[in-house]
Design a protein around this motif. Structure first.
Motif, short mmCIF file in Angstrom:
data_model
loop_
_atom_site.label_atom_id
_atom_site.label_comp_id
_atom_site.label_asym_id
_atom_site.label_seq_id
_atom_site.Cartn_x
_atom_site.Cartn_y
_atom_site.Cartn_z
N GLU A 3 57.58 -22.32 -79.91
CA GLU A 3 58.11 -21.97 -78.69
C GLU A 3 57.57 -20.87 -77.79
O GLU A 3 57.18 -20.05 -78.41
N ASP A 40 59.42 -23.01 -69.96
CA ASP A 40 59.53 -22.95 -71.33
C ASP A 40 59.02 -24.37 -71.85
O ASP A 40 59.06 -25.36 -71.45
N ALA A 72 58.26 -26.20 -75.92
CA ALA A 72 58.51 -26.00 -77.24
C ALA A 72 58.02 -27.53 -77.91
O ALA A 72 58.06 -28.70 -77.20
N ASN A 87 57.43 -32.81 -78.12
CA ASN A 87 57.65 -31.69 -77.31
C ASN A 87 58.60 -31.68 -76.23
O ASN A 87 58.97 -33.01 -75.83
N TRP A 140 68.48 -27.34 -77.06
CA TRP A 140 67.60 -26.27 -77.11
C TRP A 140 68.50 -25.31 -78.05
O TRP A 140 67.87 -24.19 -78.34
#
Length: 254
Positions: A94, A118, A120, A126, A192
């Protein structure tokens, strides 16, 4: 004849005094004004890796970084920030990136605004999300370094984070740094793993030795705990609610 000598001596003394005074005034004459003399007109570049570290956590042993820097003058700057965590035993990571305009609002604090991104990934997939950011960064009374921000995601979710650090000088080179971190959210974001309310708390202590001000290896300990609905989500997925780790890394700046 005596009067003439006295007059000559008086005139000569007056001339010497005038010459000395003129020379002193010339030597003390201020330079002509130039914008180059204004400190807030000087462009500065600064980059610091506050944390580049390996964490000893059972089974995963992540690598963690926290880097930031700016380009600008005393009053106005462009800030870049990045932080993240990558596992060494799995294909999972992350990371967070911020680009911010910063304006000094006093001798010790800057107000900041900009964007955050962001990213991840886990296994072959992803995910990503974007935010608008408004934050405050600087030095609070008693020399606490504070970095806080409020974030509004592209979906309208609102969250905030706060990090505070303090440098304890045992010697001029041996420095201890306690760290406090926390975050909260106003809405659930299950994809998330974020629940409404306070999400987590983190406490750490790092002991570094500055071989030079720009280079300081360190060791320390770090503890993290998920809270509230975020902890419930982690528990439901079989994840860890708390982590205690030994850390080792290096702090560098340019």
């Amino acid at each position: 004849m005596t009067m003439i000598k006295r007059a000559s001596i008086f005139i000569l003394t007056a001339i010497v005094i005038i010459v000395i005074a003129s020379s002193s005034a010339f030597a003390q004459k201020a330079p002509e004004f130039s914008n180059d003399l204004m400190m807030d007109n000087q462009t500065q570049v600064y980059l610091i890796a506050e944390k580049l570290e390996y964490r000893s956590v059972s089974g995963v042993n992540p690598l963690m970084w926290e880097v930031q820097g700016y380009v600008g003058k005393d009053l106005n700057k462009f800030w870049f920030k990045s932080r993240g965590e990558a596992l060494t035993t799995e294909r999972e990571a992350e990371m967070e990136f911020q680009g911010l305009y910063s304006r000094a609002i006093g001798p010790y604090f800057d107000i900041q605004g900009g964007i955050r991104y962001d990213l991840a990934y886990e296994g072959g997939g992803n995910k990503s999300r974007g935010f608008a950011v408004i934050g405050l960064q600087g030095m609070a009374p008693y020399f606490f370094h504070v970095d806080g921000g409020m974030f509004i995601s592209e979906n309208g979710d609102i969250s905030a984070s706060l990090e505070a650090e303090y440098d304890l000088l045992f010697t001029q080179r041996l420095i201890g740094q306690p760290v406090f971190e926390t975050s909260l959210a106003l809405q659930d974001v299950p994809e998330w793993g974020v629940g409404a309310g306070f999400n987590n708390i983190g406490l750490g202590f790092r002991l570094r030795y500055e071989f030079a001000r720009e280079f300081a290896p360190y060791v320390g300990i770090n503890w993290e705990r998920k809270l509230g609905e975020t902890a419930d989500m982690a528990r439901a997925e079989g994840g860890h609610l708390s982590k205690l780790s030994m850390v080792g890394g290096v702090r560098m700046w340019f």
